[in-house]
Design an enzyme around this catalytic site. Structure first.
Site, PDB file in Angstrom:
ATOM      1  N   GLU A  15      40.891  38.958  21.952  1.00 33.17           N
ATOM      2  CA  GLU A  15      40.748  38.231  23.234  1.00 33.17           C
ATOM      3  C   GLU A  15      39.462  38.655  23.943  1.00 33.17           C
ATOM      4  O   GLU A  15      39.038  39.794  23.789  1.00 33.17           O
ATOM      5  CB  GLU A  15      41.892  38.614  24.194  1.00 33.17           C
ATOM      6  CG  GLU A  15      43.274  38.422  23.658  1.00 33.17           C
ATOM      7  CD  GLU A  15      44.342  39.021  24.596  1.00 33.17           C
ATOM      8  OE1 GLU A  15      44.002  39.932  25.386  1.00 33.17           O
ATOM      9  OE2 GLU A  15      45.481  38.561  24.515  1.00 33.17           O
ATOM     10  N   CYS A  47       7.546  38.386  60.576  1.00 38.30           N
ATOM     11  CA  CYS A  47       7.737  37.410  59.512  1.00 38.30           C
ATOM     12  C   CYS A  47       6.470  37.336  58.648  1.00 38.30           C
ATOM     13  O   CYS A  47       5.378  37.126  59.184  1.00 38.30           O
ATOM     14  CB  CYS A  47       8.028  36.059  60.149  1.00 38.30           C
ATOM     15  SG  CYS A  47       8.015  34.708  58.967  1.00 38.30           S
ATOM     16  N   ASP A  92      35.956  40.632  32.940  1.00 41.55           N
ATOM     17  CA  ASP A  92      35.461  41.648  33.871  1.00 41.55           C
ATOM     18  C   ASP A  92      35.928  41.311  35.289  1.00 41.55           C
ATOM     19  O   ASP A  92      35.189  40.763  36.092  1.00 41.55           O
ATOM     20  CB  ASP A  92      33.926  41.707  33.800  1.00 41.55           C
ATOM     21  CG  ASP A  92      33.396  43.007  34.374  1.00 41.55           C
ATOM     22  OD1 ASP A  92      34.211  43.894  34.698  1.00 41.55           O
ATOM     23  OD2 ASP A  92      32.169  43.140  34.484  1.00 41.55           O
ATOM     24  N   TYR A 145      47.532  38.201  30.220  1.00 51.49           N
ATOM     25  CA  TYR A 145      47.366  38.646  28.835  1.00 51.49           C
ATOM     26  C   TYR A 145      48.309  39.768  28.437  1.00 51.49           C
ATOM     27  O   TYR A 145      48.268  40.243  27.313  1.00 51.49           O
ATOM     28  CB  TYR A 145      45.914  39.078  28.564  1.00 51.49           C
ATOM     29  CG  TYR A 145      45.356  40.109  29.541  1.00 51.49           C
ATOM     30  CD1 TYR A 145      45.861  41.400  29.586  1.00 51.49           C
ATOM     31  CD2 TYR A 145      44.317  39.769  30.403  1.00 51.49           C
ATOM     32  CE1 TYR A 145      45.368  42.336  30.477  1.00 51.49           C
ATOM     33  CE2 TYR A 145      43.810  40.700  31.299  1.00 51.49           C
ATOM     34  CZ  TYR A 145      44.339  41.981  31.331  1.00 51.49           C
ATOM     35  OH  TYR A 145      43.844  42.899  32.212  1.00 51.49           O
ATOM     36  N   CYS A 154       4.567  33.838  59.131  1.00 52.96           N
ATOM     37  CA  CYS A 154       3.875  33.385  60.340  1.00 52.96           C
ATOM     38  C   CYS A 154       3.489  34.506  61.294  1.00 52.96           C
ATOM     39  O   CYS A 154       2.817  34.255  62.293  1.00 52.96           O
ATOM     40  CB  CYS A 154       4.722  32.351  61.076  1.00 52.96           C
ATOM     41  SG  CYS A 154       6.159  33.051  61.889  1.00 52.96           S
ATOM     42  N   CYS A 172      13.238  35.431  61.344  1.00 51.33           N
ATOM     43  CA  CYS A 172      11.987  35.138  62.026  1.00 51.33           C
ATOM     44  C   CYS A 172      12.317  34.382  63.306  1.00 51.33           C
ATOM     45  O   CYS A 172      13.145  33.477  63.302  1.00 51.33           O
ATOM     46  CB  CYS A 172      11.126  34.268  61.107  1.00 51.33           C
ATOM     47  SG  CYS A 172       9.755  33.516  61.960  1.00 51.33           S
ATOM     48  N   LYS A 228      37.407  40.224  26.883  1.00 51.71           N
ATOM     49  CA  LYS A 228      37.764  41.228  27.898  1.00 51.71           C
ATOM     50  C   LYS A 228      37.152  40.778  29.219  1.00 51.71           C
ATOM     51  O   LYS A 228      35.931  40.819  29.402  1.00 51.71           O
ATOM     52  CB  LYS A 228      37.239  42.598  27.494  1.00 51.71           C
ATOM     53  CG  LYS A 228      37.687  43.705  28.429  1.00 51.71           C
ATOM     54  CD  LYS A 228      37.324  45.062  27.851  1.00 51.71           C
ATOM     55  CE  LYS A 228      37.874  46.204  28.670  1.00 51.71           C
ATOM     56  NZ  LYS A 228      37.342  46.267  30.019  1.00 51.71           N
ATOM     57  N   CYS A 279       6.553  28.682  62.375  1.00 48.36           N
ATOM     58  CA  CYS A 279       6.650  29.346  61.081  1.00 48.36           C
ATOM     59  C   CYS A 279       6.588  28.326  59.937  1.00 48.36           C
ATOM     60  O   CYS A 279       7.416  27.413  59.878  1.00 48.36           O
ATOM     61  CB  CYS A 279       7.954  30.124  61.000  1.00 48.36           C
ATOM     62  SG  CYS A 279       8.147  30.958  59.421  1.00 48.36           S
ATOM     63  N   LYS A 288      33.151  46.744  23.129  1.00 45.76           N
ATOM     64  CA  LYS A 288      32.229  46.387  24.212  1.00 45.76           C
ATOM     65  C   LYS A 288      30.984  45.683  23.685  1.00 45.76           C
ATOM     66  O   LYS A 288      30.597  45.875  22.533  1.00 45.76           O
ATOM     67  CB  LYS A 288      31.811  47.662  24.962  1.00 45.76           C
ATOM     68  CG  LYS A 288      32.947  48.375  25.677  1.00 45.76           C
ATOM     69  CD  LYS A 288      33.591  47.458  26.654  1.00 45.76           C
ATOM     70  CE  LYS A 288      33.981  47.964  27.999  1.00 45.76           C
ATOM     71  NZ  LYS A 288      33.529  49.094  28.635  1.00 45.76           N
TER      72      LYS A 288
HETATM   73  S1  IVH Z   1      44.995  44.784  27.715  1.00 46.91           S
HETATM   74  C1  IVH Z   1      47.813  48.233  27.562  1.00 46.91           C
HETATM   75  N1  IVH Z   1      43.506  42.637  27.604  1.00 46.91           N
HETATM   76  O1  IVH Z   1      40.379  46.007  30.717  1.00 46.91           O
HETATM   77  C2  IVH Z   1      46.770  47.183  27.542  1.00 46.91           C
HETATM   78  N2  IVH Z   1      42.948  44.313  29.174  1.00 46.91           N
HETATM   79  O2  IVH Z   1      39.523  48.683  30.062  1.00 46.91           O
HETATM   80  C3  IVH Z   1      46.166  46.949  28.833  1.00 46.91           C
HETATM   81  N3  IVH Z   1      41.045  43.733  30.588  1.00 46.91           N
HETATM   82  O3  IVH Z   1      42.642  47.636  32.829  1.00 46.91           O
HETATM   83  C4  IVH Z   1      45.043  46.058  28.902  1.00 46.91           C
HETATM   84  N4  IVH Z   1      40.652  41.762  29.717  1.00 46.91           N
HETATM   85  O4  IVH Z   1      41.868  45.290  33.512  1.00 46.91           O
HETATM   86  C5  IVH Z   1      43.716  43.829  28.188  1.00 46.91           C
HETATM   87  N5  IVH Z   1      42.307  40.654  27.450  1.00 46.91           N
HETATM   88  C6  IVH Z   1      42.510  41.835  28.022  1.00 46.91           C
HETATM   89  C7  IVH Z   1      41.697  42.304  29.065  1.00 46.91           C
HETATM   90  C8  IVH Z   1      41.948  43.552  29.610  1.00 46.91           C
HETATM   91  C9  IVH Z   1      40.283  42.639  30.632  1.00 46.91           C
HETATM   92  C10 IVH Z   1      40.859  44.919  31.456  1.00 46.91           C
HETATM   93  C11 IVH Z   1      42.107  45.396  32.134  1.00 46.91           C
HETATM   94  C12 IVH Z   1      42.238  46.841  31.752  1.00 46.91           C
HETATM   95  C13 IVH Z   1      40.849  47.176  31.332  1.00 46.91           C
HETATM   96  C14 IVH Z   1      40.834  48.329  30.359  1.00 46.91           C
END
Ligand code: IVH
Length: 721
Positions: A129, A434, A133, A241, A437, A458, A131, A464, A329
């Site tokens: 999946e 400014c 942010d 998720y 001007c 300004c 991740k 200006c 990552k």
């Molecule tokens: S699973 C026990 N799935 O990443 C499993 N986390 O670095 C718990 N996060 O605190 C997390 N996308 O906030 C999972 N598809 C995803 C995620 C995800 C973002 C975040 C989540 C977690 C952090 C860990």
């Protein structure tokens, strides 16, 4: 002490009185919350605040019908405490171990194989999946109903943000389907889309509010608002998720669980994919990495999860991360570079915005040489709630800075490498003039809170160049000089050609055109007739009522209504200018300012902010010079006479109750502009009573005298708006 009417004993209240008092208290408490949480400037003691809250809660207890969506009691749970209540997670919220290379992923799969004692050729299926942010959230449903939303916090204890989470469209209040487990804790990520983040920052900048460094901070800041109405106004989303407590786990695999969550009404990430080998996992990582910049939300990697839940169970956890999942990552879209300079750009409204000029550097495959610095405080390292720059330090020219680029979001400076700061680097002094001007640029001070606006502006509005077109456009607008045939397009074109640089130039156009070798009539889209028409339209406006002139100057906060108030008070442009020039803005709350300031500030309807804007405008001698040039061309008439050709001309109107679509001042000014007389009490001479909610004795008087009563909508209908 709190200003509630103690004689209004809750036990003796009628439902109507209770409703009114509830509304009043709600507004008062909300105002205190704002002063406390947003302005960091409370005006009452905690004890006084608590007394208001207790009274509010007691009213709701006696009149439970008053507990509606907007009720403050929903925002902080039962406890009348400030700050969010703590919630203990029944199942801890864990974090993830990280992988940074393909090798790390191979190790992760091998560890699992060893732990489960699987044969080398036994396939392991994963759900891969993106991740997200954002910030993780646990949503607790009991018998299908959302009862609590909590942030991750330290993993064991989070904060109760239920009221705020209820404002998210992506979070169902009720789970779909039947035979649901009695307790369902659904977990996932709250996030803000990149485009929404940029738009929010733009709005915040314009309004002088807090700006955020990235969508994640923006989502966190928007969620951690004491007032759920603010959260509601911020576009937050949620992907499910994972889960916490679940009285019955309905499926056998992670992927089937995600599908189950989708069927319960949640958004789940559409890019997730079942993978059966390291090769497939790595290919997924690459393909998502390539799509990353184009996704409309930020991701910082991908997550691999063992699909079989029985295997997840057996694998368990090491310290605070599951053995069955890992975050792979992306190479950081960050880079270090040197800040060579700071450019100050002036926006159309006069806001000074600093832009970082960087030693060009490649971040995530794109060469970056400019980055946003937002505002003066950001450079000083004092973001409103510490969210702006990560390590709270100031930013100096010569500094080595960390640049972050998230997708197509404008690059940000997220850190300063203090170890690399040259000894000679000096704190940056934001210009007080400014750059476009040379007029002075100021930060407005809210005299009530004593806080400065984050935006420096300004004050040379009339001259200006950065603001010129905007100002000219305003100058000729309908409520200002209202010059036919001279609109936005003409303002822009004439400015670009150097023909009209400031308002006075409009009135010298004809004269200059007569002497010019290249005539206006020779321009494309013009001819003799249209030029003559334009000149005549300009001449027709050489006589201007004082209120229109004041409005046309484009002084900050001076709209059509304030312009009238000022025109009525001062009578002539000379008196107005003299008073404004003589006024000294007080420097702090104790200072009362000189007589001229006090006179200006005590005009009914003119507050500190407006008064200060007036003084700033006239303090700038370039504005005074431009006004002088304009006055040489025009004749100022007394304020516009009340009109006699409207449905309310000559009528007497009384406004009462809470007006929701306009302020009292606006209502009064509008009625007067339309030729009506506004009165404070109802008699048989009254023609109309415009009543908002909570109208009291005046309504009764109206009935007694048989006066026509209407609500605000009725009023707008009557005046044809
Ligand atoms: S699973 C026990 N799935 O990443 C499993 N986390 O670095 C718990 N996060 O605190 C997390 N996308 O906030 C999972 N598809 C995803 C995620 C995800 C973002 C975040 C989540 C977690 C952090 C860990």
């Amino acid at each position: 002490m709190p200003r509630y009417d103690k004689s209004l004993d809750i036990d003796a209240m009628t439902p109507r009185q209770a409703k009114r008092e509830h509304t009043r208290l709600q507004a008062e408490i909300a105002e205190h919350d704002k002063r406390y949480y947003q302005d960091d400037a409370p005006t009452v003691s905690d004890a006084e605040y608590d007394a208001l809250r207790r009274r509010y809660n007691a009213i709701e207890q006696k009149f439970p019908d008053l507990v509606t969506q907007g009720s403050l009691s929903l925002t902080v749970g039962a406890a009348p405490a400030r700050g969010f209540a703590k919630v203990r997670h029944t199942v801890p919220m864990l974090s993830l171990d990280n992988a940074f290379s393909e090798e790390d992923v191979v190790d992760f799969v091998e560890r699992i194989r060893r732990f489960l004692k699987l044969a080398d050729d036994e396939p392991i299926t994963f759900l891969a999946e993106p991740k997200i942010d954002g910030l993780s959230m646990s949503l607790r449903y009991e018998d299908g109903e959302l009862v609590r939303a909590a942030t991750r916090g330290d993993g064991t204890e989070g904060e109760d943000v239920t009221a705020n989470i209820r404002t998210l469209k992506d979070v169902p209040q009720k789970l779909k389907g039947r035979n649901l487990p009695a307790v369902c804790e659904m977990r996932g990520e709250v996030y803000m889309k990149k485009a929404d983040f940029l738009a929010l920052n733009e709005r915040q900048t314009a309004a002088g509010g807090q700006v955020f460094a990235n969508p994640r901070n923006s989502a966190a800041g928007s969620l951690r608002q004491k007032d759920p109405a603010i959260t509601a106004s911020r576009p937050l989303h949620f992907f499910a998720y994972s889960w916490g407590e679940l009285t019955k786990v309905p499926e056998k695999t992670q992927s089937a669980m995600v599908a189950w969550m989708a069927a319960r009404g949640f958004d789940t990430n559409p890019l997730s994919k079942v993978c059966k080998s390291v090769k497939e996992l790595v290919a997924f990582h690459r393909s998502i990495g390539e799509r990353r910049a184009k996704l409309d939300y930020d991701i910082d990697g991908v997550v691999y999860k063992v699909d079989r839940l029985d295997w997840q169970e057996r694998l368990g956890f090491v310290s605070r991360s599951p053995r069955w999942a890992i975050a792979h990552k992306f190479a950081a879209e960050r880079a270090e570079t040197v800040l060579n300079g700071i450019d100050i750009q002036v926006g159309r409204t006069g806001a000074l915005t600093p832009v970082a000029k960087l030693e060009p550097v490649t971040v995530g495959g794109v060469v970056v040489q400019n980055a946003s610095l937002h505002n003066e405080d950001y450079i000083k390292g004092i973001g409103a709630s510490g969210e702006a720059i990560r390590n709270g330090t100031d930013i100096r020219i010569g500094d080595t800075v960390v640049i972050q680029r998230a997708g197509d979001v404008i690059p940000q400076i997220v850190d300063v490498v203090l170890d690399k700061r040259p000894k000679s680097a000096k704190p940056y002094h934001f210009p007080a003039v400014c750059p476009a001007c040379g007029s002075h640029a100021v930060r407005e001070i809210n005299l009530r809170t004593g806080k400065e606006d984050v935006v420096r502006r300004c004050t040379g509005g009339l001259i200006c160049p950065a603001q010129a077109v905007e100002r000219l456009r305003h100058f000729v607008a309908r409520d200002a000089f209202d010059i036919e045939g001279f609109g936005e397009k003409q303002a822009e074109a004439f400015y670009a050609d150097g023909l009209v640089m400031e308002p006075a130039d409009i009135f010298t156009l004809r004269q200059r055109d007569a002497r010019a070798s290249k005539k206006l009539a020779d321009r494309e889209g013009y001819g003799e007739t249209s030029v003559t028409n334009l000149f005549n339209a300009i001449d027709a406006r050489r006589k201007v009522p004082l209120n229109r002139l004041i409005y046309a100057l484009g002084i900050r906060h001076i709209g059509d209504i304030n312009a009238k108030i000022l025109a009525r008070h001062y009578g002539t442009i000379e008196a107005f200018e003299e008073a404004a020039t003589a006024a000294d803005v007080p420097t702090d709350r104790k200072d009362k300012g000189n007589d001229a300031w006090q006179e200006l500030n005590s005009i009914e309807g003119i507050g500190d902010v407006v008064a200060e804007a007036v003084v700033e405008f006239f303090n700038e001698k370039k504005n005074r010079a431009a006004l002088k040039r304009l006055l040489a061309e025009i004749e100022v008439e007394p304020m516009e006479e009340a009109r006699s050709d409207t449905p309310v001309a000559g009528k007497t109107v009384v406004f009462t109750g809470t007006l929701e679509k306009m302020t009292r001042d606006e209502a009064k000014a509008m009625a007067e502009r339309l030729g009506a007389k506004v009165s404070g009490s109802v008699s048989k001479k009254t023609d109309y009573v415009v009543a908002g909610p909570g109208a009291g004795s005046k309504l009764k008087d109206a009935q007694k005298h048989g006066v026509t009563v209407m609500d605000e909508d009725g009023w707008f209908k009557l005046i044809g708006r």
